[in-house]
Design a protein around this motif. Structure first.
Motif, short mmCIF file in Angstrom:
data_model
loop_
_atom_site.label_atom_id
_atom_site.label_comp_id
_atom_site.label_asym_id
_atom_site.label_seq_id
_atom_site.Cartn_x
_atom_site.Cartn_y
_atom_site.Cartn_z
N SER A 133 -130.19 90.15 35.15
CA SER A 133 -131.61 90.28 34.88
C SER A 133 -132.57 90.77 35.88
O SER A 133 -133.35 91.74 35.45
CB SER A 133 -131.99 88.77 34.43
OG SER A 133 -131.03 88.54 33.29
N LEU A 180 -132.16 94.83 35.61
CA LEU A 180 -133.70 95.29 34.92
C LEU A 180 -134.87 94.77 34.92
O LEU A 180 -135.92 95.24 35.21
CB LEU A 180 -133.18 93.90 33.35
CG LEU A 180 -131.60 94.53 32.20
CD1 LEU A 180 -131.87 93.93 31.84
CD2 LEU A 180 -131.73 95.61 32.64
N ILE A 217 -134.33 98.76 37.20
CA ILE A 217 -134.97 99.60 36.02
C ILE A 217 -135.86 100.07 35.56
O ILE A 217 -136.74 98.94 34.85
CB ILE A 217 -133.73 98.97 34.19
CG1 ILE A 217 -132.35 99.21 34.77
CG2 ILE A 217 -134.17 100.42 33.32
CD1 ILE A 217 -131.84 100.62 35.69
N LEU A 248 -126.66 102.68 33.56
CA LEU A 248 -127.26 100.87 33.97
C LEU A 248 -125.15 101.54 33.00
O LEU A 248 -124.68 101.27 31.69
CB LEU A 248 -127.54 99.82 32.99
CG LEU A 248 -127.38 99.20 33.39
CD1 LEU A 248 -127.58 98.67 35.11
CD2 LEU A 248 -128.01 97.91 32.63
N CYS A 263 -129.68 94.31 27.61
CA CYS A 263 -130.20 95.22 28.06
C CYS A 263 -130.18 96.37 26.27
O CYS A 263 -130.37 96.99 26.68
CB CYS A 263 -128.80 96.20 28.54
SG CYS A 263 -128.63 95.27 29.51
N LEU A 274 -132.27 99.34 26.77
CA LEU A 274 -131.97 100.14 27.30
C LEU A 274 -131.57 101.36 26.61
O LEU A 274 -130.80 101.09 25.31
CB LEU A 274 -131.27 100.08 28.61
CG LEU A 274 -131.62 99.03 29.56
CD1 LEU A 274 -131.03 98.45 30.14
CD2 LEU A 274 -133.45 100.46 30.46
#
Length: 158
Positions: free
Chosen positions: A26, A29, A33, A41, A90, A93
């Protein structure tokens, strides 16, 4: 970092059953990212090797093939559960890879950073004290010393 442009990083996150690894994911992220980046990832789960018991090791345990199959099935289910939980985090993503390794997590994680060309390894810390860490060892400490890329260890607040 590798010779790839800064917006094309390969970020490897080691996940396991602990809350610490999900917290590290978390955190990654939220902080590593970037929106519209071409980051990849990579979620890595490592299945530990099956414990080997014999009549000669003093435990007195001999497992039937049914028991061993049940243990293997449980490990598969655990891996699936952890990976599904991580994938849900995720869901926005585009570039997410899932990898499952087998063996000692310390060694497998370090090997995978090289094999997968990771630019950074992100791991959670269980926050063991000195005694527990000395007895059990620390996967994150081992990886920080032996991985061939920078290692970011994220500690969950208490």
């Amino acid at each position: 970092m590798s010779q790839v442009a800064a917006n094309e990083r390969r970020i490897l996150v080691a996940v396991d059953e602990g809350e610490e690894s999900i917290y590290a994911l978390s955190w990654c992220l939220k902080n590593l990212i970037f929106e519209n980046s071409k980051d990849t990832l990579i979620l890595l789960y490592v299945k530990p090797p099956r414990a080997v018991y014999s009549a000669f090791d003093g435990t007195g345990y001999l497992f039937s093939t049914d028991v061993l199959a049940s243990m293997d099935k449980y490990k598969e289910q655990m891996a699936d559960t952890v990976i599904e939980k991580a994938k849900k985090l995720c869901n926005n993503l585009q570039n997410v890879e899932i990898k499952v390794g087998h063996g000692d997590p310390r060694d497998v994680i370090c090997e995978m950073t090289q094999k997968l060309g990771a630019d950074i390894l992100v791991m959670g810390s269980h926050g063991y004290g000195l005694i527990k860490r000395a007895l059990l060892g620390s996967v994150s400490n081992h990886c920080a010393q032996n991985a061939n890329c920078p290692v970011l260890i994220v500690k969950k607040p208490t």
